[in-house]
Structures are given as structure tokens and as C-alpha cells.
Design a protein around this motif. Structure first.
Motif, PDB file in Angstrom:
ATOM      1  N   GLU A 144     142.184  37.824  33.819  1.00 32.66           N
ATOM      2  CA  GLU A 144     142.240  37.758  32.353  1.00 32.66           C
ATOM      3  C   GLU A 144     143.396  38.566  31.759  1.00 32.66           C
ATOM      4  O   GLU A 144     144.151  38.067  30.951  1.00 32.66           O
ATOM      5  CB  GLU A 144     140.921  38.259  31.760  1.00 32.66           C
ATOM      6  CG  GLU A 144     139.762  37.332  32.082  1.00 32.66           C
ATOM      7  CD  GLU A 144     138.415  37.966  31.793  1.00 32.66           C
ATOM      8  OE1 GLU A 144     138.336  38.896  30.963  1.00 32.66           O
ATOM      9  OE2 GLU A 144     137.423  37.533  32.422  1.00 32.66           O
ATOM     10  N   GLY A 145     143.502  39.818  32.171  1.00 29.32           N
ATOM     11  CA  GLY A 145     144.512  40.701  31.575  1.00 29.32           C
ATOM     12  C   GLY A 145     145.922  40.171  31.769  1.00 29.32           C
ATOM     13  O   GLY A 145     146.766  40.299  30.887  1.00 29.32           O
ATOM     14  N   PHE A 146     146.183  39.586  32.942  1.00 27.65           N
ATOM     15  CA  PHE A 146     147.534  39.089  33.215  1.00 27.65           C
ATOM     16  C   PHE A 146     147.595  37.568  33.287  1.00 27.65           C
ATOM     17  O   PHE A 146     148.484  37.006  33.925  1.00 27.65           O
ATOM     18  CB  PHE A 146     148.069  39.726  34.500  1.00 27.65           C
ATOM     19  CG  PHE A 146     148.263  41.221  34.381  1.00 27.65           C
ATOM     20  CD1 PHE A 146     148.646  41.799  33.185  1.00 27.65           C
ATOM     21  CD2 PHE A 146     148.069  42.056  35.472  1.00 27.65           C
ATOM     22  CE1 PHE A 146     148.820  43.177  33.060  1.00 27.65           C
ATOM     23  CE2 PHE A 146     148.247  43.436  35.365  1.00 27.65           C
ATOM     24  CZ  PHE A 146     148.618  43.989  34.150  1.00 27.65           C
ATOM     25  N   SER A 147     146.647  36.906  32.605  1.00 29.50           N
ATOM     26  CA  SER A 147     146.648  35.434  32.602  1.00 29.50           C
ATOM     27  C   SER A 147     147.969  34.891  32.070  1.00 29.50           C
ATOM     28  O   SER A 147     148.399  33.802  32.443  1.00 29.50           O
ATOM     29  CB  SER A 147     145.497  34.914  31.738  1.00 29.50           C
ATOM     30  OG  SER A 147     145.626  35.388  30.410  1.00 29.50           O
ATOM     31  N   SER A 148     148.618  35.646  31.207  1.00 31.02           N
ATOM     32  CA  SER A 148     149.833  35.191  30.540  1.00 31.02           C
ATOM     33  C   SER A 148     151.092  35.456  31.343  1.00 31.02           C
ATOM     34  O   SER A 148     152.164  34.994  30.991  1.00 31.02           O
ATOM     35  CB  SER A 148     149.962  35.940  29.213  1.00 31.02           C
ATOM     36  OG  SER A 148     149.933  37.347  29.465  1.00 31.02           O
ATOM     37  N   ASP A 149     150.965  36.222  32.399  1.00 29.81           N
ATOM     38  CA  ASP A 149     152.175  36.692  33.071  1.00 29.81           C
ATOM     39  C   ASP A 149     152.331  36.017  34.442  1.00 29.81           C
ATOM     40  O   ASP A 149     151.428  35.339  34.920  1.00 29.81           O
ATOM     41  CB  ASP A 149     152.102  38.216  33.244  1.00 29.81           C
ATOM     42  CG  ASP A 149     153.488  38.843  33.373  1.00 29.81           C
ATOM     43  OD1 ASP A 149     154.496  38.095  33.373  1.00 29.81           O
ATOM     44  OD2 ASP A 149     153.570  40.079  33.469  1.00 29.81           O
TER      45      ASP A 149
END
Lengths: 428, 428
Positions: A144-149
């Protein structure tokens, strides 16, 4: 508010912690999920054994199917360990619509894709935060925390036993065997320490982390693994002198679409954040293209830290239950796995060579590096007072693994080299 | 797969990062959420300004209502900053059923409860991971990762500017004013640095973190705040000599049901994990009753790290959209806030006193500590070569704040004390 009923498989250290937290934090848990969470039944090996927590004996059973097949039970918490038998229980529980929270790294590393697929087919959740790095919420961070990266590197100190041993060796100058024995006496290492010290435990955890980080199903056999039983106190002292510490690092790397995952004793520059993670603590360093350097630090094992992660997963399952959205986790492994070849795996290396103490030796050695296009960052030659040998320490620039293997092969046939004493990957 | 349409309020540094990530990582985002994510409109102050990213000018608008009132837009991403005007926009967007992702710490610290309540009433999500510690996913860690635990302490280096200044002062022995000037030239500090250096920015972030960690609505005015403008290079050198580093720490503590939140320059033992967090990096140390010590480290600001958190929130909103479960976040602040009195706030203190260099002085001083029952860990007296004064350094054991205030008050009326040169809280 109908209570959510949990079946607990296993009542060892971590199972006991789960009971303690679910009962001790009941009010907080209810405030978050809106209903009581009740541990309904517990699978144990021996019902009549003395327990160091108060638990109603009528809840204990020695028959797993009394839990797995109980239609009243909503969630299975699996903390019994083991692989093939446990997998059967979990698959059956899923087929009966029960959600699963597990701390079982072996199971998830070996059969994660099958278990997650079965969960999806049955619209069930399978959560496994506690399987890696105990109390550190690294799995939800990767999902979740790095879903964008786009993550390019994960380095983990994910085995407390080996980190304890290496820390003690570093701080006290003691030998591997001395410290291992002490760790066994303190209960930090098992009587048969193979799984920890040979890096197998860390390899399983890196399988899970790299699958999540790179969004492709990495298999345990994709991980090349080397343990710490060959690390000498001499190596550690050389490392210190050069500004490094020796850590057993799991390293998962991605370049373009190609990935590699290894576990090996590594010399880490002492200014790197992961270099100061000592004792039984764990840490996972994550590098993302956008977010840059991050690190997550905490207890990697133990009754309550591990139980914290399990009960946090339980809360997530119950929240999903309330919303009716279990089994809706997006697939995290949607990419094709492409492994790096040895030509694509690059890192710095430290070498300690014992060589003849005579003219021209260094020239011959540097010639071999040159031949395979491995360039050198630093070279240190010094006499070895106890021997008619000299010692040569080499730190390379980034070199590919195939070239380094050729260099090492060539060294075997080189008369002036008496022994390639140590080879380490270098980071930071 | 209907695209999800995003309205972006603000196209400064962070807004630009959001555009870069949403466009550059589109394929990964789609794989996770199942539909394209499109930045539909962008609020800017000046449409004709040159931008350093390629963006279709037809998407730019100078009228916020063109975005907030556009029925096609599903999610508002707010990166314009500001409080009262911005709050109006957000409340209106929520009232129109739009979900909100914001990086606005000022807004959330001052009006978080109202905004979250309005979101719930409108079945909308409001996510704000980027408001604290940039790229570190600390907010989801507190809400989800530690949902099962009871947190007793949060210590944060949550302001990069001040950490940069203190790190430079420590490493180079430079003065506060010199380093501040350099930081301003490098763009690490604003022309008016008050909000950073006086701890106001950190106080806002600690308001948010302590509200989540302690599950009670902490208000900005509950945070006692002291900045770093009074930190001298002399203080830093004393700290170093005693094995400490000076950090601007936000410290939120809970004992039983009573909490306290402060921001202040603190002497941190150099073996503590947070002591080695240097430069513009941020870190949040969390202690939970069950999980024990944990720490989360990463970039606290910057275009892409902050945008990583925003887009991760955007992914979460879109996943909820697909499942139809927006606005269902469990309330995180379900407890009554009870603040500690000064009698309940305990910590160790460092004091540097300039005193008369004559017999009996130390006896008088230690007598004052004894009178208010403050016990001492260590006392060091040394002559000050440049003065007819002596210096006395005292480190106390845990002392309550009320007692320490009385000690300091008493010192003012004590003739032999020429000056209380410095007072620091001590941690670790």
C-alpha cells in the motif's frame, strides 16, 4: 454486534502472544472494528499441558478439523508452522470460506501464489504481515505505502539470529563458534541452527519481499543463498578497518525488468542506515525510484512483536468482513518474472588474498582483473607477520558476477596466489 | 474500464511530482486499480506561466470552482497549501461527493477532525499520508500496522530544515546563523524560516501523529513548542563530549490515559536509532507496548517522495471506489483526550550553568535539586578559562517538569549562579 470468531492453530510463543493481545486489547479492537473478536478454539498438540496464560481448557483441541470445519469460525490464525500439512489445513479452511492470517514464511515463500489464488477463488483474505520481520509492518508498506512507486532495491536484515551473532562477533571480537554457542544458550539460536545461519530463513523472507516489491512471483529457488558460517573474526576486523560492518543481507534488485535476489554476508559501509542495525533487530531498506531511500526498523521476532502484526492483520480482515469486501485484494504479482543473468548482476566486491611475498605478484593479480575488465577501487598489500605470505586486499568497483567468477577461476590456476581467503559483496 | 478523474489543486513542486508519477507510472497504477487514472484539471495561479513538465494547457484553470464543482471529477488532490480558503474548497468538494487526498499538514493539524467528520457524513475518503514525513508511510503504519497495539511513545524528526541545520552545526562546528544562511541559499530553508526553525511545522505534524497514535484528538495548542534558534554550537559540543547529539524532536508520550506532546531541541544518546538520522532526512520512532521499538526512515520532503505518498493515497481511494467502500474508514480518534499536568511529565534534563568559581557553590546547587526531589545522574564542574566563572554541567535522572521549573525558578534567586546557560531534555 455479533462477535467475530477466530480459530487459532498453534499455541506456542507467538500463539500465546496472539491470545494476550486479543484479550488484553479487546476494548481498543472493538472500538476499531465494531464487534468483539473472540478466540473460539485453539489447536494444541497436548490439551493437558501446562500453559503460561490463562485459557479455558474447553477451547483447546488436538483435532485441527474441529476448527477448520467449524461453520461458526470466521477467521483462522495459523501460527503452528510447518509446510505440507499446514498448507492442507489452510486450503481447506479457504475452501470453506474462512479467512486466514498466517505468520508462516516457509509456507508463503513456497506456496504463496497457490494460497493467494485459492483465497481469491473463495473470496477470502489471506494476510501474512507477521511472516517477514516480525513487528515491522513491511508487507503493507510494500503493497500500500509504495503502491505508487517503482522499487528498484530491497535490502533486508531479516534474520535476528544471524544479526545477533554478527553483532557480537563485531563488538567482542569473538569467533563464530563461540557466539553461536552463546546464542543457543540464550535461546536466540536453535539447537540445529542451519536454517538461520545458512541463510535459508532469510531467503524465504526475501522471496516474499521481492515478490511484493517487484510485483512478480519470485520463487525460493530464484534466490542464491550463502550463510554466515564461513565468516571469520578476521574478516570482520578487516571490514572494520576499512569502515565497513559485515551483515547478512538479503538483497533484491531490479534494473529495467530484470531482477536478482540473493542472501549473503555483505560488507556494508558504516555510514549506511542499515549498518547500525544491531543485535536481534531487523530492518528493511527500500529504494524506490520516486521515494528514494527509506528504512523500516523493529523487532524481527518474539511473542508480542510478531503477535502485533498478526492481530493487525486480524483487524484488517474484520474490517473487510464488516464492509463485505474480503478477497478483493488487488493482485500484487501482475508482472512476468525475468531473472538477471550473471552478466547483469553487478556489485562491488571485497577480496582477501594470501599470496607469495615476492616481486611482481601484485602485477600478475591486477593483470587478471584487467583481463576481465573488473576495475579496482582500492588495493592494499601488507606482509603477514606470521607467514612467508603477503596479504592483498582488493575492493573492486561495480563488477558483474560473471566476470568476477572468471577472475576467481583464474586465481585458482595462478601459482602466486596461495589462497583466496575471503570474498564479500560490498554495499553502501 | 472507466477512467478515474482527478482534479489537482496546485502545480508547485509537489503537484508537478504528482503529475509525473501519475503519468509515468500509469501502467503500474492501472494494473493495481483496474482503470486509468487521469489528471483532468489543474488549478494554477497563472495559466500562462512556463512549466517544467509537459502538460496540456487546456487542463489548466485559474478558477478552483471549475474543478470542485465539476461533476466529472472523482477525486481532488490538494497540494496548494494554505488553510482557510483551502478548507472551504475541500469542504465544498466533500459536500459534492468528491474524495480528497491532501498533503496539507497545517489544514489537518488545525481542522482535521472537522474535515474527517464532513468526509464521513458524505461517505467520502480523506487521506493525508503526505502531510507528515513526506515519503514515509507513517500514517497508514499508525492506523493499520499498529491497529492492534497500544502506542506509548512517538518521537519524530519531522522537519528536514532543522535537521539539516543541526546536522551541519554538529559536523562542521558552525554556528546556527552561518548554517541557516547556507540552508537558505541551497533552498533547504525559506527566506522567512520561522515556521521551521521555531518548531511550528514540527508541532503541526506531531499533532497529526499523536492524534493517530493515541486515538484521541490532540489539538495544535496542546503541543508545547520550542525551536532551534537558541541552540549554540557550544551546546552541541557539550552534547558530543557526553555522547549525545542535539536533535529537534517531536515527542508524544502516553502513560495510562494521560498524554503530552512537545517539540523541542533534545539531547539524544548517540546509540539511539534516531540519533543517526542526518541531513534533510526524517524519521519517526514509535514505541508500542507489544511491538516495542520501531523506526521509520526516509525523505521528509521533496517533489517525488511527497508525491509518492499522495499517489499511494490516490490508489487507495480508487481501490475503495471500485469496491464501493469509500468513507468507511473506522474512526481513529475514539478516545477522550486527557493531557498530562506538569507533575506528570517526566524526563531527564541537561543543564549548563555558569557559576561563581568559589567554595560551596556546588553544595548550594545540589541542595536546590534535593529540595525539589530531582535526583542527579551526573555532575561535572570545570573552570572556564576565559572567565572568572566555573561551568557546571548537570544531567538529571527522570524529573517531573513542575519540579524542574521550580528548580530553575530557584536558581534565578541564587546569587552564585550567574546564568542558566542551557536547558535540554535528554532522551535515550
Amino acid at each position: 454486534m455479533k462477535p467475530v470468531k477466530v480459530g487459532l492453530l498453534g499455541l506456542g510463543t507467538v500463539g500465546t502472544g496472539v491470545v494476550r493481545i486479543v484479550e488484553g486489547h479487546q476494548e481498543d479492537l472493538q472500538s476499531q472494528v465494531g464487534s468483539p473478536i473472540v478466540i473460539e478454539k485453539v489447536l494444541v498438540q497436548n490439551r493437558s499441558k501446562d500453559r503460561n496464560i490463562p485459557i479455558d481448557v474447553s477451547k483447546l483441541t488436538e483435532d485441527p478439523y474441529e476448527i477448520i470445519q467449524d461453520p461458526e469460525i470466521d477467521v483462522i490464525v495459523e501460527v503452528m508452522g510447518g509446510v505440507s500439512q499446514t498448507k492442507e489445513y489452510i486450503l481447506e479452511a479457504l475452501s470453506r470460506g474462512k479467512h486466514v492470517v498466517t505468520a508462516n514464511k516457509d509456507l508463503m515463500a513456497l506456496h504463496g501464489p497457490e494460497i493467494l489464488r485459492t483465497a481469491k477463488e473463495n473470496q477470502c483474505d489471506v494476510l501474512y504481515e507477521a511472516s517477514v520481520a516480525g513487528g515491522i509492518p513491511i508487507i503493507r508498506t510494500l503493497i500500500e505505502g509504495f503502491s505508487s512507486d517503482r522499487i528498484t532495491k530491497i535490502m533486508g536484515i531479516v534474520n535476528g539470529t544471524t544479526n545477533y551473532i554478527l553483532t557480537k562477533m563485531t563488538q567482542e571480537g569473538a569467533s563464530y563458534n563461540e557466539v553461536l554457542k552463546e546464542a543457543q544458550q540464550l535461546g536466540y539460536a536453535e539447537a540445529d541452527p542451519t536454517s538461520d545461519v545458512e541463510g535459508l530463513d532469510a531467503a524465504r523472507k526475501m522471496t516474499i519481499l521481492s515478490t511484493l516489491g517487484f510485483r512478480a512471483n519470485v520463487a525460493l529457488e530464484d534466490v542464491t543463498t550463502k550463510g554466515i558460517s564461513g565468516v571469520s573474526s578476521e574478516d570482520i576486523q578487516y571490514a572494520q578497518r576499512l569502515g565497513y560492518v559485515v551483515k547478512l543481507l538479503g538483497i533484491a534488485e531490479r534494473q529495467d525488468e530484470y531482477i536478482s535476489v540473493t542472501v549473503q554476508p555483505t560488507m556494508v559501509k558504516n555510514t549506511h542506515p542499515i549498518a547500525s542495525v544491531n543485535g536481534v533487530f531487523n530492518a528493511v531498506y527500500v529504494y524506490g525510484e520516486a521515494v528514494g531511500e527509506t528504512m523500516f526498523y523493529g523487532a524481527g521476532a518474539g511473542e508480542l512483536p510478531t503477535a502485533t502484526s498478526i492481530v493487525a492483520d486480524l483487524v484488517a480482515v474484520v474490517k473487510n468482513l464488516k464492509l463485505g469486501v474480503n478477497g478483493q485484494q488487488a493482485s500484487t504479482a501482475y508482472k512476468e518474472k525475468k531473472l538477471k543473468s550473471d552478466e547483469q548482476i553487478a556489485s562491488k566486491y571485497f577480496l582477501l588474498l594470501h599470496v607469495d611475498d615476492r616481486a611482481g605478484v601484485l602485477a600478475q593479480i591486477t593483470q587478471v582483473f584487467a583481463e576481465y575488465e573488473v576495475s579496482l577501487e582500492s588495493v592494499l598489500q601488507q606482509p603477514n607477520p606470521s607467514n612467508p605470505e603477503a596479504e592483498i586486499i582488493v575492493i573492486t568497483h561495480d563488477a558483474n558476477k560473471a566476470a568476477m567468477n572468471k577472475v576467481l577461476q583464474k586465481f585458482e590456476s595462478l601459482d602466486v596466489i596461495r589462497k583466496v581467503k575471503s570474498v564479500y559483496r560490498v554495499e553502501g
